[in-house]
Motif scaffolding. Structure first.
Motif, short mmCIF file in Angstrom:
data_model
loop_
_atom_site.label_atom_id
_atom_site.label_comp_id
_atom_site.label_asym_id
_atom_site.label_seq_id
_atom_site.Cartn_x
_atom_site.Cartn_y
_atom_site.Cartn_z
N UNK A 496 -9.19 76.82 -35.35
CA UNK A 496 -9.75 75.52 -35.00
C UNK A 496 -8.83 74.39 -35.46
N UNK A 497 -8.30 74.49 -36.67
CA UNK A 497 -7.42 73.44 -37.18
C UNK A 497 -6.13 73.35 -36.39
N UNK A 498 -5.56 74.49 -36.01
CA UNK A 498 -4.33 74.47 -35.22
C UNK A 498 -4.59 73.81 -33.86
N UNK A 499 -5.73 74.10 -33.26
CA UNK A 499 -6.06 73.50 -31.97
C UNK A 499 -6.24 71.99 -32.11
N UNK A 500 -6.89 71.55 -33.18
CA UNK A 500 -7.07 70.12 -33.41
C UNK A 500 -5.75 69.43 -33.68
#
Length: 541
Positions: A496-500
């Motif tokens: 999720x953090x990489x996508x954000x």
């Protein structure tokens, strides 16, 4: 006549044997129990702890007879529940007696019975080791001497409660870390560090009324002489606060039986390599507090905390720490955003000088165990959670079931909109908006604790000693968040953090080709109108 009576008793014995086998198989497999029974002449050694030494963290001192108490634990259990006469009989009668003894200490029963059996073992082990003990087992007047033919009576002094709790932790330690660091009888290796259980001892004394819940709590010490608690008061406290304590004996016996079949030789040697048992408690989640929570919760998280009480929490599960990541709701959110799993929130604080309820400058700690992830919302959310006081008194407040205001987490996003009645920014647990049970401000500098009368989500009970009815404001010293969802939940948060991060990078990029020709752009037309608004312009149709 005699032949007919013996024939009639045979079906009854067979039926009793089937019942005992069915009861025992719910705890351990029958092949494993039969293997242990085949070596039942050596049950005292099987049920004994590996040769290990233990010590308390300074300034506490380990009681002198504690090592002797642990050494007598195995023989005491064997003599109480597995009598030697039954072990020598290899027939059906001996097997039935063995099953009865196993079920006496390991079968499922009502909450008070396992604790009574544990106290009986503790009293007998103390007598064998010559340790002081204020409780004793009193058999019924009709001569019954089995586990159901009497009761445990007496009183436990504060020091005896600490020894009993430490003994229970060692019993759990033996199953989770059979090769943990420790010293053999020859003195090799370092001693295993016992967790601090003073907050549990104080909780039992306050619950029984032996210690008043006032300013005297702050200076209380286990070593100090004081009034003890009766067995009935101690049982009531265990059932309401740490119900898992009664299962320590059952777990210990099952772990010793399993380990004897896996590789008994490994139990005799103790290794100190690649272990973290003798490390200091550097986090708010100490091993003693982790063990307290494991005894209180009745779900799958109990095993997680029990393991943490032995080897400590994995630092990879630490989502946020104010001393490491900085204080503030925005820094907190950058660390926990996207984590969709159970989490433990701990904070330590000290009361401000203007407080009228608690003593100023006194340090205390509270915690929140939530089974839901973190969401940025302006309303309460969540399905289940627990409040707890961690220091100086341990208390666990379960959900009451009346409301579902489990958790509140609200911070401003980049796209701010006008709000006629803006919602408070911060973290909250229980109560209602504007009247929260626990509220942490946006800067993570102040926490407000209100009386349980404002809250219908969690059970009644004070989170701070000598709390009173007025709200208590305190300054936050440290703040931690531990993720309990395992590697899968942490991996999903990383994705999720990489996508954000990718989306944020795309929003920061400026595509100059999208602006087109400057001469045809609306911006140039607006600039021309501002520079000479009276200039005649051709209207295009």
């Amino acid at each position: 006549m005699g032949g007919s009576s013996s024939t009639a008793s045979a079906p009854a014995e067979a039926r009793e044997l089937r019942e005992q086998e069915a009861l025992a198989s719910a705890a351990l497999s029958l092949p494993l129990l039969r293997a242990v029974f085949s070596r039942s002449a050596d049950l005292a050694a099987t049920l004994s702890l590996p040769p290990t030494s233990f010590r308390s963290a300074p300034p506490l001192e380990t009681p002198a007879p504690f090592q002797d108490l642990l050494a007598s634990l195995g023989p005491t259990i064997a003599s109480l529940f597995f009598p030697r006469g039954a072990s020598e009989d290899a027939g059906a009668g001996g097997w039935l007696g063995f099953l009865k003894g196993f079920n006496s200490c390991c079968a499922r029963a009502r909450a008070s019975l396992p604790l009574a059996v544990l106290l009986r073992v503790y009293a007998a082990a103390c007598a064998a080791a010559g340790a002081p003990c204020g409780v004793q087992f009193r058999p019924d007047e009709d001569g019954g001497g089995d586990e159901e033919g009497g009761k445990v009576v007496g009183e436990l002094a504060p020091g005896e409660i600490a020894v009993l709790l430490s003994m229970c932790w060692v019993m759990a330690w033996s199953g989770l870390a059979p090769r943990a660091s420790g010293g053999e009888e020859g003195g090799k290796g370092e001693a295993v560090l016992l967790p601090d259980v003073s907050h549990l001892v104080l909780s039992a004394l306050v619950s029984a009324g032996a210690v008043a819940d006032d300013e005297g709590v702050w200076g209380w010490e286990v070593s100090g002489a004081g009034k003890g608690v009766s067995v009935q008061e101690f049982t009531s406290w265990v059932i309401s606060t740490v119900p898992g304590l009664g299962n320590c004996l059952s777990r210990y016996v099952q772990d010793r039986f399993r380990s004897s079949e896996s590789d008994p030789a490994k139990e005799s040697s103790v290794s100190t390599g690649n272990t973290t048992f003798d490390t200091c408690d550097a986090y708010l989640l100490t091993r003693g507090r982790a063990w307290s929570i494991s005894l209180s919760v009745r779900n799958t998280l109990s095993e997680k905390f029990l393991s943490a009480s032995v080897i400590g929490m994995d630092t990879g599960d630490l989502l946020y720490r104010s001393s490491l990541h900085g204080k503030g709701l925005s820094r907190f959110w950058s660390c926990v955003e996207g984590y969709k799993g159970p989490a433990l929130i701990l904070l330590s604080a000290f009361s401000n000088s203007g407080s009228e309820n608690v003593d100023a400058g006194r340090k205390w700690g509270i915690g929140v165990l939530t089974e839901d992830g973190f969401e940025n919302k302006d309303t309460f959310y969540g399905s289940s959670g627990f409040l707890c006081a961690t220091y100086p008194i341990f208390r666990m407040l379960l959900p009451s079931g009346k409301e579902k205001n489990i958790m509140y987490c609200h911070l401003h996003t980049q796209l701010k909109t006008y709000e006629a009645t803006p919602k408070p920014l911060g973290l909250a647990f229980g109560g209602s908006i504007g009247n929260e049970r626990i509220f942490i401000d946006e800067d993570f500098s102040k926490v407000t604790i209100r009386h349980h009368a404002v809250d219908k989500t969690y059970q009644h009970g004070s989170l701070i000693p000598n709390q009173g009815y007025l709200p208590v404001e305190a300054s936050i010293l440290d703040f931690e968040v531990w993720g309990l969802g395992g590697q899968t939940t942490k991996r999903q948060q990383d994705i999720f953090k990489k996508r954000e991060d990718i989306f944020s990078g795309q929003r920061r990029k400026i595509d100059l080709a999208a602006f087109g020709n400057w001469e045809d752009s609306p911006e140039k037309m607006m600039m021309d109108m501002v520079s000479d608004p009276n200039k005649a312009r051709r209207e295009e149709r």
